[in-house]
Scaffold this motif. Sequence first.
Motif, PDB file in Angstrom:
ATOM      1  N   ALA A   1       1.057   3.459  -3.013  1.00 39.50           N
ATOM      2  CA  ALA A   1      -0.384   3.364  -2.801  1.00 39.50           C
ATOM      3  C   ALA A   1      -0.703   2.819  -1.412  1.00 39.50           C
ATOM      4  O   ALA A   1      -1.598   3.316  -0.714  1.00 39.50           O
ATOM      5  CB  ALA A   1      -1.013   2.476  -3.875  1.00 39.50           C
ATOM      6  N   ASN A   2       0.030   1.800  -0.992  1.00 37.36           N
ATOM      7  CA  ASN A   2      -0.250   1.182   0.306  1.00 37.36           C
ATOM      8  C   ASN A   2       0.083   2.100   1.471  1.00 37.36           C
ATOM      9  O   ASN A   2      -0.684   2.211   2.436  1.00 37.36           O
ATOM     10  CB  ASN A   2       0.520  -0.127   0.435  1.00 37.36           C
ATOM     11  CG  ASN A   2      -0.060  -1.228  -0.421  1.00 37.36           C
ATOM     12  OD1 ASN A   2      -1.173  -1.108  -0.921  1.00 37.36           O
ATOM     13  ND2 ASN A   2       0.693  -2.300  -0.601  1.00 37.36           N
TER      14      ASN A   2
ATOM     15  N   LEU B   1       0.330  -6.633  -4.143  1.00 35.31           N
ATOM     16  CA  LEU B   1      -0.899  -6.544  -3.357  1.00 35.31           C
ATOM     17  C   LEU B   1      -1.134  -5.109  -2.910  1.00 35.31           C
ATOM     18  O   LEU B   1      -0.242  -4.476  -2.335  1.00 35.31           O
ATOM     19  CB  LEU B   1      -0.806  -7.456  -2.138  1.00 35.31           C
ATOM     20  CG  LEU B   1      -2.054  -7.530  -1.254  1.00 35.31           C
ATOM     21  CD1 LEU B   1      -3.214  -8.169  -2.009  1.00 35.31           C
ATOM     22  CD2 LEU B   1      -1.751  -8.315   0.024  1.00 35.31           C
ATOM     23  N   ALA B   2      -2.336  -4.607  -3.172  1.00 31.68           N
ATOM     24  CA  ALA B   2      -2.692  -3.244  -2.772  1.00 31.68           C
ATOM     25  C   ALA B   2      -3.696  -3.275  -1.633  1.00 31.68           C
ATOM     26  O   ALA B   2      -4.646  -4.072  -1.643  1.00 31.68           O
ATOM     27  CB  ALA B   2      -3.289  -2.488  -3.960  1.00 31.68           C
ATOM     28  N   TYR B   3      -3.480  -2.392  -0.655  1.00 28.75           N
ATOM     29  CA  TYR B   3      -4.454  -2.155   0.410  1.00 28.75           C
ATOM     30  C   TYR B   3      -5.232  -0.893   0.057  1.00 28.75           C
ATOM     31  O   TYR B   3      -4.635   0.146  -0.231  1.00 28.75           O
ATOM     32  CB  TYR B   3      -3.758  -1.973   1.760  1.00 28.75           C
ATOM     33  CG  TYR B   3      -3.275  -3.258   2.367  1.00 28.75           C
ATOM     34  CD1 TYR B   3      -4.108  -4.030   3.161  1.00 28.75           C
ATOM     35  CD2 TYR B   3      -1.971  -3.713   2.143  1.00 28.75           C
ATOM     36  CE1 TYR B   3      -3.678  -5.219   3.725  1.00 28.75           C
ATOM     37  CE2 TYR B   3      -1.524  -4.902   2.697  1.00 28.75           C
ATOM     38  CZ  TYR B   3      -2.382  -5.647   3.496  1.00 28.75           C
ATOM     39  OH  TYR B   3      -1.940  -6.830   4.037  1.00 28.75           O
ATOM     40  N   THR B   4      -6.557  -0.994   0.068  1.00 22.05           N
ATOM     41  CA  THR B   4      -7.399   0.131  -0.306  1.00 22.05           C
ATOM     42  C   THR B   4      -8.612   0.175   0.616  1.00 22.05           C
ATOM     43  O   THR B   4      -8.846  -0.749   1.408  1.00 22.05           O
ATOM     44  CB  THR B   4      -7.899   0.011  -1.762  1.00 22.05           C
ATOM     45  OG1 THR B   4      -8.958  -0.954  -1.812  1.00 22.05           O
ATOM     46  CG2 THR B   4      -6.777  -0.406  -2.714  1.00 22.05           C
TER      47      THR B   4
ATOM     48  N   ALA C   1       3.940  -5.912   0.896  1.00 23.12           N
ATOM     49  CA  ALA C   1       2.827  -6.303   0.025  1.00 23.12           C
ATOM     50  C   ALA C   1       2.910  -5.587  -1.318  1.00 23.12           C
ATOM     51  O   ALA C   1       2.651  -6.181  -2.371  1.00 23.12           O
ATOM     52  CB  ALA C   1       1.496  -5.990   0.713  1.00 23.12           C
ATOM     53  N   GLY C   2       3.269  -4.309  -1.286  1.00 24.78           N
ATOM     54  CA  GLY C   2       3.390  -3.555  -2.518  1.00 24.78           C
ATOM     55  C   GLY C   2       4.422  -4.144  -3.462  1.00 24.78           C
ATOM     56  O   GLY C   2       4.224  -4.144  -4.686  1.00 24.78           O
TER      57      GLY C   2
END
Length: 381
Positions: free
Chosen positions: A340-341, A283-286, A278-279
């Motif tokens: 970030a993910n 796309l970021a997961y937060t 995803a990264g």
Amino acid sequence: MTAPFAFDLLATDGRARRGTITTPHGVVRTPAFMPVGTQGTVKAMFMDDVRATGADVVLGNTYHLMLRPTAERVAKLGGLHRFANWPHTILTDSGGFQVMSLAQIRKLTEQGVTFQSHIDGSKHEMSPERSIEIQGLLGSDIQMQLDECLRLPASRAEIDRAMRLSLRWAARSRQKFEAMGGPGLGQGLYGIVQGGDDADLRATSARELSAMPFEGYSVGGLAVGEPQAVMLAMLDIVCPLLPEAKPRYLMGVGTPDDIVESVARGIDQFDCVMPTRAGRHGLAYTRFGKINLKNARHADDPRPLDESSDCPALRDYSRAYLHHLVRTGEALGAMLLTWANVAYYQSLMLGIRDAIEARRYADFVAETKAGWARGDLAPIG
């Protein structure tokens, strides 16, 4: 002799479990999410940064590493830990899923699988014994039996056939693992529960595998296209049948929601390419849910993804800048969003472990899901 592989169960809250797995290369805190390092690398990340996110273990792929650079070459260079500069725990999968999904031409027999490489068409053989030999050459701490993983939907007859073949391969994998001295090296071998979406076949597989002396038990053949409800129903059947004193690993899972629901059913380990893939695709997961940095609404947003995070990728770069990197195809965009993910997934696991310890896991899940649902769409300024 190296200290034996060990799993210590430290706390429970309902069926959720907190524990530790001790291997020759360190202690893995569970529940654990294992970043996928398919070819000896977690794509777009430095291994030091992977460790800094809180990861105790990464996954390597037997199929890909056997094709290049080859397990024999990795062994000559000191093993996968040294080769990849990851001195911590490594789990390797058996290669079976990739043989079934990537190989150009394959033939399955009782002995194993013959297949052509998806890279150059070269012919290879993968048997339970060869899979364990490769994983031994790589020097992984946690190894997996070879199994046959069917894509769902499939007929009950096909699911039954594949499940029983996987049980026979489990016994052969164990015999080879012991012959290679794995237990004496402190390594662990996991059996894999199969049975598709059939409750009776899943139960049969779990019971028969539990009678074999594995260091841990995995649930395979899920997260292959079936609805989440089916996956969770299978876990409700399987987990109570697995030994309480051994770790449980749900292979190839998954989304943050899959993880919190599976922990509630007794799963201890997870892996998935989702946060890294995803990264690389913006796309970021937060803790606010998913944020698609391709969207134009981020072009003028000066806020970071999460100003309260300890991870620089989440805290120190504006959404506008990340949007710019993604839209222009800059490599740094993939690097920052992957970082970030992985950091978010590890912070989620830390929160899970702390909540189980405090016996407030249900509250944690409710609060976490509320954060995802609420999102972070506040106006700028």
